[in-house]
Design a protein around this motif. Sequence first.
Motif, PDB file in Angstrom:
ATOM      1  N   PHE A  70       0.819  -1.203   0.000  1.00  0.00           N
ATOM      2  CA  PHE A  70       0.000   0.000   0.000  1.00  0.00           C
ATOM      3  C   PHE A  70       0.860   1.264   0.000  1.00  0.00           C
ATOM      4  CE2 PHE A  70      -2.912  -3.201   1.541  1.00  0.00           C
ATOM      5  CZ  PHE A  70      -4.147  -2.814   1.035  1.00  0.00           C
ATOM      6  N   PHE A  71       0.204   2.419  -0.241  1.00  0.00           N
ATOM      7  CA  PHE A  71       0.888   3.702  -0.125  1.00  0.00           C
ATOM      8  C   PHE A  71      -0.092   4.751   0.365  1.00  0.00           C
ATOM      9  CE2 PHE A  71      -1.168   4.304  -4.128  1.00  0.00           C
ATOM     10  CZ  PHE A  71      -1.226   5.661  -4.388  1.00  0.00           C
ATOM     11  N   PHE A  72       0.469   5.839   0.929  1.00  0.00           N
ATOM     12  CA  PHE A  72      -0.263   7.026   1.382  1.00  0.00           C
ATOM     13  C   PHE A  72       0.142   8.138   0.444  1.00  0.00           C
ATOM     14  CE2 PHE A  72      -0.106  10.788   4.388  1.00  0.00           C
ATOM     15  CZ  PHE A  72      -1.475  10.924   4.562  1.00  0.00           C
ATOM     16  N   ALA A  73      -0.812   8.708  -0.291  1.00  0.00           N
ATOM     17  CA  ALA A  73      -0.474   9.555  -1.435  1.00  0.00           C
ATOM     18  C   ALA A  73       0.140  10.911  -1.110  1.00  0.00           C
ATOM     19  CB  ALA A  73      -1.701   9.751  -2.319  1.00  0.00           C
ATOM     20  N   PRO A  74      -0.308  11.648  -0.056  1.00  0.00           N
ATOM     21  CA  PRO A  74       0.321  12.949   0.196  1.00  0.00           C
ATOM     22  C   PRO A  74       1.843  12.814   0.294  1.00  0.00           C
ATOM     23  CG  PRO A  74      -1.659  12.738   1.508  1.00  0.00           C
ATOM     24  CD  PRO A  74      -1.434  11.398   0.872  1.00  0.00           C
ATOM     25  N   ASP A  75       2.554  13.572  -0.534  1.00  0.00           N
ATOM     26  CA  ASP A  75       3.984  13.321  -0.731  1.00  0.00           C
ATOM     27  C   ASP A  75       4.744  14.640  -0.857  1.00  0.00           C
ATOM     28  OD1 ASP A  75       6.367  11.957  -1.305  1.00  0.00           O
ATOM     29  OD2 ASP A  75       5.962  11.980  -3.461  1.00  0.00           O
ATOM     30  N   PRO A  76       4.924  15.375   0.253  1.00  0.00           N
ATOM     31  CA  PRO A  76       5.701  16.620   0.160  1.00  0.00           C
ATOM     32  C   PRO A  76       7.145  16.330  -0.240  1.00  0.00           C
ATOM     33  CG  PRO A  76       5.320  16.014   2.453  1.00  0.00           C
ATOM     34  CD  PRO A  76       4.498  15.074   1.626  1.00  0.00           C
ATOM     35  N   ALA A  77       7.785  17.314  -0.867  1.00  0.00           N
ATOM     36  CA  ALA A  77       9.188  17.136  -1.252  1.00  0.00           C
ATOM     37  C   ALA A  77      10.056  16.836  -0.038  1.00  0.00           C
ATOM     38  CB  ALA A  77       9.684  18.384  -1.981  1.00  0.00           C
ATOM     39  N   SER A  78       9.615  17.277   1.140  1.00  0.00           N
ATOM     40  CA  SER A  78      10.340  17.060   2.393  1.00  0.00           C
ATOM     41  C   SER A  78       9.889  15.791   3.110  1.00  0.00           C
ATOM     42  CB  SER A  78      10.142  18.258   3.323  1.00  0.00           C
ATOM     43  OG  SER A  78       8.747  18.453   3.581  1.00  0.00           O
ATOM     44  N   ALA A  79       9.373  14.805   2.361  1.00  0.00           N
ATOM     45  CA  ALA A  79       8.784  13.605   2.969  1.00  0.00           C
ATOM     46  C   ALA A  79       9.749  12.873   3.893  1.00  0.00           C
ATOM     47  CB  ALA A  79       8.291  12.654   1.886  1.00  0.00           C
ATOM     48  N   SER A  80      11.049  13.002   3.655  1.00  0.00           N
ATOM     49  CA  SER A  80      12.026  12.283   4.485  1.00  0.00           C
ATOM     50  C   SER A  80      12.158  12.879   5.874  1.00  0.00           C
ATOM     51  CB  SER A  80      13.402  12.286   3.801  1.00  0.00           C
ATOM     52  OG  SER A  80      13.891  13.612   3.674  1.00  0.00           O
ATOM     53  N   ILE A  81      11.650  14.101   6.098  1.00  0.00           N
ATOM     54  CA  ILE A  81      11.747  14.727   7.418  1.00  0.00           C
ATOM     55  C   ILE A  81      10.408  15.229   7.940  1.00  0.00           C
ATOM     56  CG2 ILE A  81      14.173  15.403   7.174  1.00  0.00           C
ATOM     57  CD1 ILE A  81      13.203  18.231   6.463  1.00  0.00           C
ATOM     58  N   ALA A  82       9.393  15.299   7.089  1.00  0.00           N
ATOM     59  CA  ALA A  82       8.097  15.864   7.480  1.00  0.00           C
ATOM     60  C   ALA A  82       7.224  14.792   8.116  1.00  0.00           C
ATOM     61  CB  ALA A  82       7.385  16.457   6.268  1.00  0.00           C
ATOM     62  N   SER A  83       6.568  15.125   9.219  1.00  0.00           N
ATOM     63  CA  SER A  83       5.675  14.179   9.884  1.00  0.00           C
ATOM     64  C   SER A  83       4.303  14.205   9.242  1.00  0.00           C
ATOM     65  CB  SER A  83       5.553  14.526  11.366  1.00  0.00           C
ATOM     66  OG  SER A  83       4.853  15.751  11.525  1.00  0.00           O
ATOM     67  N   VAL A  84       3.589  13.088   9.336  1.00  0.00           N
ATOM     68  CA  VAL A  84       2.230  13.043   8.810  1.00  0.00           C
ATOM     69  C   VAL A  84       1.327  13.967   9.623  1.00  0.00           C
ATOM     70  CG1 VAL A  84       0.261  11.574   8.275  1.00  0.00           C
ATOM     71  CG2 VAL A  84       2.574  10.714   7.909  1.00  0.00           C
ATOM     72  N   GLY A  85       1.583  14.074  10.935  1.00  0.00           N
ATOM     73  CA  GLY A  85       0.819  15.014  11.744  1.00  0.00           C
ATOM     74  C   GLY A  85       0.984  16.441  11.262  1.00  0.00           C
ATOM     75  N   GLY A  86       2.214  16.805  10.885  1.00  0.00           N
ATOM     76  CA  GLY A  86       2.455  18.130  10.314  1.00  0.00           C
ATOM     77  C   GLY A  86       1.764  18.292   8.976  1.00  0.00           C
ATOM     78  N   ASN A  87       1.765  17.223   8.156  1.00  0.00           N
ATOM     79  CA  ASN A  87       1.043  17.268   6.879  1.00  0.00           C
ATOM     80  C   ASN A  87      -0.433  17.570   7.102  1.00  0.00           C
ATOM     81  OD1 ASN A  87       2.798  14.367   5.459  1.00  0.00           O
ATOM     82  ND2 ASN A  87       3.512  16.460   5.768  1.00  0.00           N
TER      83      ASN A  87
END
Length: 453
Positions: A128-145
């Motif tokens: 599976f995958f979760f689509a929201p994908d900020p360029a900063s995905a390696s450091i950004a939390s899903v809660g922050g998203n």
Amino acid sequence: MTITASDLQELKDQLGERFITDQRTFAPYMRDMSWMLPEGEPVGAVFAESTEDVSKALAWANKHVVPVSVRTGGSGLAGGSVSYDGGLILSLHKMNRILEIDPENGVAVIEPGIINAEFNKELAKEGFFFAPDPASASIASVGGNIATNAGGLRAVCHGVTINWVRALEVVLADGRVIEVGSKTIKNVSSLNLKELFIGSEGTLGVITQAVVRIEHIPKYEPYTFFACFDSIEDAGYATIAIRAAENKPVSLELIDALGVRLVNERNPDLQIPQPGAGLLLGQAEGQSAKEDVEEFANTCREYGATAVMFEEGNRLFQVRRDAYPALSAAGMEVIGDVSVPIASLAEAIHNIMAISEKRQRRVSILAHAGDGNIHPIVECGEGIEESRAAEELLDEVCEMAVGMGGVVSGEHGIGYLKHHAVTQLLSPDTRDVQLAIKKALDPNGILTPGRKL
């Protein structure tokens, strides 16, 4: 209200070592990735490990009228989680678990501190995958998203974070815990409070759990293309034409020549040709992905592309993820975040370049071009005065975007740095309604005061 040693001990008795008063320990949690500096010295920090910890911390802060700054990964760019003088830092970075992956219902239950890329890595093991994908995905939390309703690189096709959240657990300012939304696909059983909290940047409540939608990883490999342009405005016009086509790309990103050059210098293995002005980068997925990118490439040629390349997979997309870090390292550090209607994209880019020339300050353009979200990145020297001068340029960009029917923030949030710009966007009556909601949920004004609203 003056906080006494006895007041601090009250919170210490409830939370033990999860409440920290040693500034050397909590100093890294006093700011985000913006240039904004903390306003003073907080009374302490809570490193929450559970919803109960968050509830106790907020009930204490509400009782003593202590302003609370909320953070998870700290990757914010609008100053929204910078600490307050005499305030309490509430950090959720330790609340980073996946509580459930439910393939039958197509959802996962998570805590807010989990990093986006790590979440997707674990989901991939289950297909599976979760689509929201900020360029900063390696450091950004899903809660922050969720707190900023982030968009990211796949928003053209898959939407933004709000489209992927089914339910939330939220702690209110007085410590009460509520649940909004549900696991079900449809739900009109009550007022839609869930969407009220998404994008509210910690001003209405603190998200402690989320039920998010997940989808199967596509069966076919994506195809990625790029096109080089000698005019960045022409790249904007090509974007408008591609978005108007029957088949939509998954992603459509724009990087100016400076960004490409700096990425190539840092990562020569990518071997991205240097455009004269800008690079349009896109991706398609599904069984017809190759045919779709060939069509996108032809459209780019019609609008003046000087070179076009496409290949299977995600390799080429790394240039977009590396662009902001490369620009930041070169002194282009103050980033904007306006959104305009798609049909106005080329005109908006032209206007930003004109503002840059007028103010004699270099601006680089990154954009989620496919959804009209432009990130002007402004050259900034050392010191607060330089940062303020860069922000003044972005203020003019915001005025321009609003005048075109756009908005002052697409995904980074309002925070502190754009708080003054909200009055440009909202009518007095609309703002009064928003402030009334804030007053109802946070009557003492302790949650992220003076920001967002």
